[in-house]
Design an enzyme around this catalytic site. Structure first.
Site, PDB file in Angstrom:
ATOM      1  N   HIS A 267     -26.576  71.846  -9.871  1.00 30.10           N
ATOM      2  CA  HIS A 267     -25.655  70.774 -10.297  1.00 30.10           C
ATOM      3  C   HIS A 267     -24.485  70.724  -9.315  1.00 30.10           C
ATOM      4  CE1 HIS A 267     -23.719  67.941 -12.874  1.00 30.10           C
ATOM      5  NE2 HIS A 267     -23.368  68.691 -13.883  1.00 30.10           N
ATOM      6  N   HIS A 306     -32.849  64.033  -7.354  1.00 32.23           N
ATOM      7  CA  HIS A 306     -31.982  63.701  -8.496  1.00 32.23           C
ATOM      8  C   HIS A 306     -32.863  63.354  -9.691  1.00 32.23           C
ATOM      9  CE1 HIS A 306     -28.710  61.917 -10.806  1.00 32.23           C
ATOM     10  NE2 HIS A 306     -27.911  62.532  -9.964  1.00 32.23           N
ATOM     11  N   ASP A 362     -24.210  65.394  -3.195  1.00 29.55           N
ATOM     12  CA  ASP A 362     -23.778  66.684  -2.635  1.00 29.55           C
ATOM     13  C   ASP A 362     -24.185  66.890  -1.187  1.00 29.55           C
ATOM     14  OD1 ASP A 362     -24.406  67.761  -5.875  1.00 29.55           O
ATOM     15  OD2 ASP A 362     -22.451  67.920  -4.895  1.00 29.55           O
TER      16      ASP A 362
HETATM   17  C1  SDX Z   1     -25.717  66.664  -9.128  1.00 25.52           C
HETATM   18  O1  SDX Z   1     -27.495  64.545 -13.243  1.00 25.52           O
HETATM   19  C2  SDX Z   1     -26.540  64.137 -12.469  1.00 25.52           C
HETATM   20  O2  SDX Z   1     -26.111  62.978 -12.533  1.00 25.52           O
HETATM   21  C3  SDX Z   1     -25.961  65.198 -11.520  1.00 25.52           C
HETATM   22  C4  SDX Z   1     -24.977  64.694 -10.477  1.00 25.52           C
HETATM   23  C5  SDX Z   1     -23.680  64.238 -11.144  1.00 25.52           C
HETATM   24  O3  SDX Z   1     -22.977  63.420 -10.517  1.00 25.52           O
HETATM   25  O4  SDX Z   1     -23.317  64.801 -12.209  1.00 25.52           O
HETATM   26  O5  SDX Z   1     -25.538  63.608  -9.757  1.00 25.52           O
HETATM   27  C6  SDX Z   1     -24.566  65.804  -9.517  1.00 25.52           C
HETATM   28  O6  SDX Z   1     -25.943  67.676  -9.756  1.00 25.52           O
HETATM   29  C7  SDX Z   1     -26.601  66.222  -8.000  1.00 25.52           C
HETATM   30  C8  SDX Z   1     -27.827  67.160  -7.784  1.00 25.52           C
HETATM   31  C9  SDX Z   1     -27.360  68.351  -6.937  1.00 25.52           C
HETATM   32  N1  SDX Z   1     -28.408  69.368  -6.880  1.00 25.52           N
HETATM   33  C10 SDX Z   1     -29.119  69.587  -5.750  1.00 25.52           C
HETATM   34  O7  SDX Z   1     -28.986  68.936  -4.709  1.00 25.52           O
HETATM   35  C11 SDX Z   1     -30.094  70.758  -5.836  1.00 25.52           C
HETATM   36  C12 SDX Z   1     -31.444  70.348  -5.242  1.00 25.52           C
HETATM   37  N2  SDX Z   1     -32.037  69.345  -6.106  1.00 25.52           N
HETATM   38  C13 SDX Z   1     -33.027  69.774  -7.075  1.00 25.52           C
HETATM   39  O8  SDX Z   1     -32.836  71.053  -7.592  1.00 25.52           O
HETATM   40  C14 SDX Z   1     -33.463  68.677  -8.037  1.00 25.52           C
HETATM   41  O9  SDX Z   1     -33.714  67.557  -7.287  1.00 25.52           O
HETATM   42  C15 SDX Z   1     -32.558  68.306  -9.193  1.00 25.52           C
HETATM   43  C16 SDX Z   1     -32.143  69.490  -9.994  1.00 25.52           C
HETATM   44  C17 SDX Z   1     -31.347  67.604  -8.694  1.00 25.52           C
HETATM   45  C18 SDX Z   1     -33.354  67.350 -10.092  1.00 25.52           C
HETATM   46  O10 SDX Z   1     -34.400  68.103 -10.581  1.00 25.52           O
HETATM   47  P1  SDX Z   1     -35.481  67.439 -11.580  1.00 25.52           P
HETATM   48  O11 SDX Z   1     -35.124  66.057 -11.936  1.00 25.52           O
HETATM   49  O12 SDX Z   1     -35.713  68.387 -12.687  1.00 25.52           O
HETATM   50  O13 SDX Z   1     -36.736  67.308 -10.665  1.00 25.52           O
HETATM   51  P2  SDX Z   1     -37.831  68.408 -10.540  1.00 25.52           P
HETATM   52  O14 SDX Z   1     -37.178  69.733 -10.291  1.00 25.52           O
HETATM   53  O15 SDX Z   1     -38.765  68.261 -11.678  1.00 25.52           O
HETATM   54  O16 SDX Z   1     -38.547  67.972  -9.165  1.00 25.52           O
HETATM   55  C19 SDX Z   1     -39.628  67.079  -9.170  1.00 25.52           C
HETATM   56  C20 SDX Z   1     -40.444  67.525  -7.959  1.00 25.52           C
HETATM   57  C21 SDX Z   1     -40.841  68.996  -7.991  1.00 25.52           C
HETATM   58  O17 SDX Z   1     -41.996  69.137  -7.168  1.00 25.52           O
HETATM   59  P3  SDX Z   1     -43.449  69.344  -7.897  1.00 25.52           P
HETATM   60  O18 SDX Z   1     -43.272  70.465  -8.911  1.00 25.52           O
HETATM   61  O19 SDX Z   1     -43.733  68.011  -8.560  1.00 25.52           O
HETATM   62  O20 SDX Z   1     -44.389  69.673  -6.776  1.00 25.52           O
HETATM   63  O21 SDX Z   1     -39.635  67.394  -6.765  1.00 25.52           O
HETATM   64  C22 SDX Z   1     -39.431  68.686  -6.196  1.00 25.52           C
HETATM   65  C23 SDX Z   1     -39.736  69.700  -7.276  1.00 25.52           C
HETATM   66  O22 SDX Z   1     -40.137  70.935  -6.700  1.00 25.52           O
HETATM   67  N3  SDX Z   1     -38.028  68.743  -5.815  1.00 25.52           N
HETATM   68  C24 SDX Z   1     -37.575  69.279  -4.684  1.00 25.52           C
HETATM   69  C25 SDX Z   1     -36.196  69.073  -4.707  1.00 25.52           C
HETATM   70  N4  SDX Z   1     -35.852  68.445  -5.841  1.00 25.52           N
HETATM   71  C26 SDX Z   1     -36.990  68.242  -6.530  1.00 25.52           C
HETATM   72  N5  SDX Z   1     -38.232  69.896  -3.667  1.00 25.52           N
HETATM   73  C27 SDX Z   1     -37.456  70.337  -2.659  1.00 25.52           C
HETATM   74  N6  SDX Z   1     -36.118  70.159  -2.603  1.00 25.52           N
HETATM   75  C28 SDX Z   1     -35.460  69.549  -3.607  1.00 25.52           C
HETATM   76  N7  SDX Z   1     -34.147  69.394  -3.547  1.00 25.52           N
END
Ligand code: SDX
Length: 443
Positions: A267, A306, A362
């Site tokens: 997050h 996201h 971010d």
């Molecule tokens: C913020 O919710 C909000 O609005 C948050 C925010 C706000 O203003 O409050 O926007 C602020 O928190 C932004 C997000 C910051 N976090 C990151 O940058 C960390 C990296 N991102 C991920 O951890 C992820 O994308 C999330 C946590 C942001 C979202 O996760 P989800 O929606 O649960 O998606 P998921 O984990 O189910 O991913 C779906 C697929 C998966 O692959 P498969 O299992 O289908 O093979 O996408 C992949 C994930 O492994 N994936 C990523 C990835 N994000 C998702 N693979 C590599 N790198 C990534 N960053």
């Protein structure tokens, strides 16, 4: 077209109806679906709330597929272009942009509350010099609930608005004091002749000059970053703010809980992790191997992806533009080149394209913060400073929503059925001892 769902339960052949309103059905309408009188009725199961609306809200609108973000109906790029952070804070908290008179009164109210009670400064002294600022912020905000015990009168609107102004005003002071504490520097008192953001920079960086003067380009860039981070509908930390607030906890303790969620690497902690990732990559020629490691599941590409945006995060686009303005003052650091190349490669790679992974808020923010002189361990605090406005707007909306009550989800129980206590001398020895039975036995 009738706005209702017809449901046939194949277990009994019975048919049910559930009204559809705002593209949703009420989960409680599933309860009528039973196999018999003793049946509790159906629940919806939705771990991490992937497909569950927890509230009705008029504050922020996101269209994740179209990459749209609006605060109270105003487009985020318009607000970033034409408003100040305190103007947008008023908008989020009150539903309309302030008149000139309202903004003047709001600015003076916030300025009046930037100081911290002297005991709070002693509280901060208790931390080690290298304590992470998020731990310091969370603890200090929680401690403010002891300085303002009247904050628990949450249904007294005048009192509630006073606590809101105090929290908006004091977050920058706490952040600056955490920074000064790390270096053993004297705390700088607020200078109420400066803007909200200019005063924050003053408390952070004033040394021996008689009057701190912020670089106007950096001051405006930081104000824009605060606008972009102010609210984001039902993100993880806002969900916590609403959840803790639903128990009628005071706003200081609610904000401490929400900030704890924001501290998570997935997050608000991601901006600090992005910088670590860019440092680890080090040079552009190492990007392809890093991308392969991400695709193999070894790392996440921090700052990408996201839950809602399946298109470019509109904030990331604005931050990227803001970075160019900041670099005219600070000069470009090599990390921006790595970030741009990383983005270019990722956006062409099927792994990211198929999963609709784009840069989020971010990805570039940390690079700007570092260029401005902020330490990476302060980045999430810089996220919390403006997000406290969104948390408080959502908290107040929840408090005044007649449909809301204490948040208490149900569960699907997967544990043991009823079992007897095995006497100590027999535990681990005979068939009945703990762990010997299959927990999937029906309760
Ligand atoms: C913020 O919710 C909000 O609005 C948050 C925010 C706000 O203003 O409050 O926007 C602020 O928190 C932004 C997000 C910051 N976090 C990151 O940058 C960390 C990296 N991102 C991920 O951890 C992820 O994308 C999330 C946590 C942001 C979202 O996760 P989800 O929606 O649960 O998606 P998921 O984990 O189910 O991913 C779906 C697929 C998966 O692959 P498969 O299992 O289908 O093979 O996408 C992949 C994930 O492994 N994936 C990523 C990835 N994000 C998702 N693979 C590599 N790198 C990534 N960053």
């Amino acid at each position: 077209m009738p706005d209702r769902l017809k449901i046939t339960d194949e277990r009994t052949g019975l048919q049910y109806e559930a009204p559809i309103k705002d593209e949703t059905i009420r989960a409680i309408d599933l309860r009528q679906i039973k196999t018999g009188e003793k049946d509790f009725g159906l629940l919806s199961y939705d771990p991490a709330f992937l497909n569950t609306a927890s509230c009705r809200s008029a504050i922020t609108y996101i269209d994740g597929d179209a990459g749209i973000l609006r605060y109270r109906g105003f487009a985020i790029d318009e607000l970033a272009e034409r408003c100040s952070f305190l103007e947008v804070a008023w908008l989020l908290l009150n539903g309309e942009l302030p008149t000139e008179q309202e903004l003047t009164v709001w600015q003076s109210q916030v300025k009046r509350h930037t100081m911290l009670h002297e005991t709070t400064k002693k509280f901060l002294e208790g931390f080690r010099y290298d304590a992470h600022p998020m731990g310091m912020l969370i603890s200090t905000v929680a401690a403010l609930s002891t300085v303002y015990p009247e904050a628990r009168n949450i249904f007294d609107a005048k009192n509630r608005h006073l606590q809101i102004a105090r929290l908006v005003a004091k977050m920058p002071t706490i952040c600056a004091y955490c920074y000064r504490h790390h270096f053993g520097l004297p705390y700088i008192y607020p200078d109420n002749e400066l803007s909200f953001t200019g005063n924050f920079m003053n408390m952070m960086w004033k040394m021996f000059e008689p009057k701190y003067v912020a670089n106007p380009i950096l001051e405006r860039a930081l104000d824009v970053l605060f606008i972009l981070h102010a609210d984001h509908e039902q993100n993880c930390s806002t969900n916590i703010m609403r959840g803790v607030g639903s128990a009628q906890t005071d706003p200081y303790l609610c904000v401490a809980a929400a900030a704890s969620a924001l501290a998570g690497a997935l997050h608000g902690g991601a901006n600090e992790e992005v910088l670590r990732m860019l440092e680890e990559i080090g040079t552009k020629d190492r990007i392809p191997s890093y991308i392969e490691a991400v695709k193999s599941g070894k790392y996440k590409l921090m700052g990408f992806g996201h839950r809602v945006y399946k298109n470019y995060d509109p904030r990331a686009r604005i931050i990227k533009r803001t970075a160019d303005q900041v670099f005219t003052v600070t000069g470009e650091n090599h990390k921006i080149e790595i970030a741009r190349e990383l983005e270019r490669i990722a956006l062409e790679d099927d792994y990211f394209v198929q999963r609709k992974l784009y840069p989020n808020v971010d990805f570039y923010s940390g690079i700007i913060y570092e260029a401005m002189g902020f330490r990476p361990d302060l980045f999430t605090v810089l996220f919390a400073i403006p997000r406290v406005v969104g948390w408080l707007a959502q908290w107040e909306e929840m408090l005044l929503d007649p449909e809301q009550k204490i948040a208490r989800p149900r569960q699907v129980y997967t544990g043991y059925g009823l079992r007897d206590i095995v006497p100590m001398h027999r535990r681990g020895k005979d068939a009945d001892s703990p762990g010997q039975r299959d927990p999937q036995v029906a309760v």
